[in-house]
Motif scaffolding. Sequence first.
Motif, PDB file in Angstrom:
ATOM      1  N   ALA A   1       0.866  -1.177   0.000  1.00  0.00           N
ATOM      2  CA  ALA A   1       0.000   0.000   0.000  1.00  0.00           C
ATOM      3  C   ALA A   1       0.902   1.226   0.000  1.00  0.00           C
ATOM      4  N   THR A   2       0.485   2.248  -0.716  1.00  0.00           N
ATOM      5  CA  THR A   2       1.243   3.494  -0.737  1.00  0.00           C
ATOM      6  C   THR A   2       0.433   4.592  -0.061  1.00  0.00           C
ATOM      7  N   ALA A   3       1.121   5.423   0.686  1.00  0.00           N
ATOM      8  CA  ALA A   3       0.534   6.609   1.305  1.00  0.00           C
ATOM      9  C   ALA A   3       1.398   7.774   0.839  1.00  0.00           C
ATOM     10  N   GLU A   4       0.905   8.502  -0.146  1.00  0.00           N
ATOM     11  CA  GLU A   4       1.729   9.511  -0.804  1.00  0.00           C
ATOM     12  C   GLU A   4       1.178  10.912  -0.603  1.00  0.00           C
ATOM     13  N   SER A   5       2.092  11.838  -0.441  1.00  0.00           N
ATOM     14  CA  SER A   5       1.726  13.247  -0.394  1.00  0.00           C
ATOM     15  C   SER A   5       2.347  13.945  -1.600  1.00  0.00           C
ATOM     16  N   CYS A   6       3.593  14.366  -1.519  1.00  0.00           N
ATOM     17  CA  CYS A   6       4.191  15.186  -2.587  1.00  0.00           C
ATOM     18  C   CYS A   6       4.285  14.466  -3.929  1.00  0.00           C
ATOM     19  N   THR A   7       4.286  13.143  -3.942  1.00  0.00           N
ATOM     20  CA  THR A   7       4.371  12.407  -5.198  1.00  0.00           C
ATOM     21  C   THR A   7       2.993  12.169  -5.817  1.00  0.00           C
ATOM     22  N   GLY A   8       1.936  12.504  -5.118  1.00  0.00           N
ATOM     23  CA  GLY A   8       0.595  12.512  -5.686  1.00  0.00           C
ATOM     24  C   GLY A   8       0.117  11.212  -6.311  1.00  0.00           C
ATOM     25  N   GLY A   9       0.578  10.083  -5.831  1.00  0.00           N
ATOM     26  CA  GLY A   9       0.155   8.799  -6.374  1.00  0.00           C
ATOM     27  C   GLY A   9       1.079   8.229  -7.431  1.00  0.00           C
ATOM     28  N   TRP A  10       2.220   8.880  -7.642  1.00  0.00           N
ATOM     29  CA  TRP A  10       3.146   8.450  -8.699  1.00  0.00           C
ATOM     30  C   TRP A  10       3.735   7.068  -8.418  1.00  0.00           C
ATOM     31  N   VAL A  11       3.989   6.749  -7.157  1.00  0.00           N
ATOM     32  CA  VAL A  11       4.522   5.422  -6.827  1.00  0.00           C
ATOM     33  C   VAL A  11       3.492   4.355  -7.195  1.00  0.00           C
ATOM     34  N   ALA A  12       2.244   4.584  -6.794  1.00  0.00           N
ATOM     35  CA  ALA A  12       1.175   3.636  -7.138  1.00  0.00           C
ATOM     36  C   ALA A  12       1.007   3.531  -8.652  1.00  0.00           C
ATOM     37  N   LYS A  13       1.137   4.657  -9.351  1.00  0.00           N
ATOM     38  CA  LYS A  13       1.017   4.657 -10.805  1.00  0.00           C
ATOM     39  C   LYS A  13       2.098   3.785 -11.442  1.00  0.00           C
ATOM     40  N   VAL A  14       3.340   3.952 -10.992  1.00  0.00           N
ATOM     41  CA  VAL A  14       4.434   3.158 -11.546  1.00  0.00           C
ATOM     42  C   VAL A  14       4.200   1.672 -11.273  1.00  0.00           C
ATOM     43  N   LEU A  15       3.777   1.357 -10.061  1.00  0.00           N
ATOM     44  CA  LEU A  15       3.554  -0.048  -9.714  1.00  0.00           C
ATOM     45  C   LEU A  15       2.402  -0.662 -10.507  1.00  0.00           C
ATOM     46  N   THR A  16       1.376   0.128 -10.795  1.00  0.00           N
ATOM     47  CA  THR A  16       0.213  -0.415 -11.503  1.00  0.00           C
ATOM     48  C   THR A  16       0.318  -0.286 -13.023  1.00  0.00           C
TER      49      THR A  16
ATOM     50  N   ARG B   1       2.231  -1.983 -14.717  1.00  0.00           N
ATOM     51  CA  ARG B   1       2.531  -3.354 -15.138  1.00  0.00           C
ATOM     52  C   ARG B   1       1.269  -4.216 -15.106  1.00  0.00           C
ATOM     53  N   ALA B   2       1.018  -4.913 -16.190  1.00  0.00           N
ATOM     54  CA  ALA B   2      -0.112  -5.840 -16.226  1.00  0.00           C
ATOM     55  C   ALA B   2       0.073  -6.900 -15.148  1.00  0.00           C
ATOM     56  N   GLY B   3      -0.978  -7.231 -14.451  1.00  0.00           N
ATOM     57  CA  GLY B   3      -0.908  -8.230 -13.391  1.00  0.00           C
ATOM     58  C   GLY B   3      -0.538  -7.655 -12.044  1.00  0.00           C
ATOM     59  N   SER B   4      -0.421  -6.334 -11.943  1.00  0.00           N
ATOM     60  CA  SER B   4      -0.010  -5.714 -10.684  1.00  0.00           C
ATOM     61  C   SER B   4      -1.030  -5.881  -9.562  1.00  0.00           C
ATOM     62  N   SER B   5      -2.239  -6.302  -9.903  1.00  0.00           N
ATOM     63  CA  SER B   5      -3.227  -6.545  -8.847  1.00  0.00           C
ATOM     64  C   SER B   5      -2.789  -7.684  -7.932  1.00  0.00           C
ATOM     65  N   ALA B   6      -1.816  -8.457  -8.368  1.00  0.00           N
ATOM     66  CA  ALA B   6      -1.287  -9.530  -7.524  1.00  0.00           C
ATOM     67  C   ALA B   6      -0.485  -8.994  -6.346  1.00  0.00           C
ATOM     68  N   TYR B   7       0.006  -7.748  -6.454  1.00  0.00           N
ATOM     69  CA  TYR B   7       0.854  -7.232  -5.385  1.00  0.00           C
ATOM     70  C   TYR B   7       0.535  -5.806  -4.941  1.00  0.00           C
ATOM     71  N   VAL B   8      -0.337  -5.096  -5.628  1.00  0.00           N
ATOM     72  CA  VAL B   8      -0.721  -3.752  -5.190  1.00  0.00           C
ATOM     73  C   VAL B   8      -2.074  -3.840  -4.499  1.00  0.00           C
ATOM     74  N   GLU B   9      -2.086  -3.496  -3.226  1.00  0.00           N
ATOM     75  CA  GLU B   9      -3.320  -3.522  -2.445  1.00  0.00           C
ATOM     76  C   GLU B   9      -4.086  -2.212  -2.587  1.00  0.00           C
ATOM     77  N   ALA B  10      -3.387  -1.079  -2.382  1.00  0.00           N
ATOM     78  CA  ALA B  10      -4.069   0.216  -2.397  1.00  0.00           C
ATOM     79  C   ALA B  10      -3.058   1.338  -2.532  1.00  0.00           C
ATOM     80  N   GLY B  11      -3.542   2.464  -3.017  1.00  0.00           N
ATOM     81  CA  GLY B  11      -2.745   3.680  -3.077  1.00  0.00           C
ATOM     82  C   GLY B  11      -3.567   4.832  -2.530  1.00  0.00           C
ATOM     83  N   LEU B  12      -3.038   5.492  -1.520  1.00  0.00           N
ATOM     84  CA  LEU B  12      -3.734   6.612  -0.894  1.00  0.00           C
ATOM     85  C   LEU B  12      -2.940   7.888  -1.130  1.00  0.00           C
ATOM     86  N   VAL B  13      -3.581   8.891  -1.694  1.00  0.00           N
ATOM     87  CA  VAL B  13      -2.952  10.195  -1.847  1.00  0.00           C
ATOM     88  C   VAL B  13      -3.527  11.064  -0.732  1.00  0.00           C
ATOM     89  N   THR B  14      -2.690  11.309   0.256  1.00  0.00           N
ATOM     90  CA  THR B  14      -3.110  12.091   1.421  1.00  0.00           C
ATOM     91  C   THR B  14      -2.311  13.388   1.412  1.00  0.00           C
TER      92      THR B  14
END
Length: 166
Positions: free
Chosen positions: A27-42, A44-57
Motif C-alpha cells: 500500500a502506498t501513502a503519498e503526499s508530494c508524489t501525488g500517487g506516482w509510486v502507485a502509478k508506476v507499480l500499476t 505493469r499488467a498483473g499488478s493486482s497480484a501485489y498492489v493492495e491500495a494507493g492513498l494520496v493524502t
Amino acid sequence: MSVTDEQLADAGNRLGDELIRQERTIATAESCTGGWVAKVLTDRAGSSAYVEAGLVTYSNEAKIKLLGVTEKSLEEHGAVSEPVVREMVAGALAATGAGVAVAISGVAGPGGGSDDKPVGTVWFAWGTGPDDTVARVECFPGDRDEVRRQAVLYVLQGVTAFLGAA
C-alpha cells in the motif's frame, strides 16, 4: 539528476517481482508524489497480484482522517517529518491490510520550503509493522518534476532493498 520513465518502470518491476516472490501486497501513502509510486507499480499488467491500495493524502486533514496521523505530530513536527511518515505507514497498513506500506511527504517546490526544510526535502518511510519500519530523509536537487521523479525512484529502490533483506 534526471530520472527517466524507463528507470522508474524498471524499479517498479523489480519491486513487483520481489513482492510476488514474497507473496506480499503493498500500500502506498503519498503526499508530494501525488500517487506516482502507485502509478508506476500499476503500470505493469498483473499488478493486482501485489498492489493492495494507493492513498494520496495531500492535506493534513486527509493524513489524519485516512491514515490516523495525529494532530500532535503534525503540529510539533510538520507534515514533512519522520514522525508523520512513520504514522502514515502504520495507518496505511492498518487501513488496507497490505503486507508492506510506503509513505512519502516532502517539499517538491517551487515554493513551500523553509530554512530547515528547503525545497527538495522529502521524508520516506516503509515497513511491515511498527517494529519493522525504516525512515529516511533526502534533499533532491531540481525543479518540482525532478524532485518528484527522484523521490519515486528512491522509494521504489529503498523498499526493494528492504524486502530483499527481510
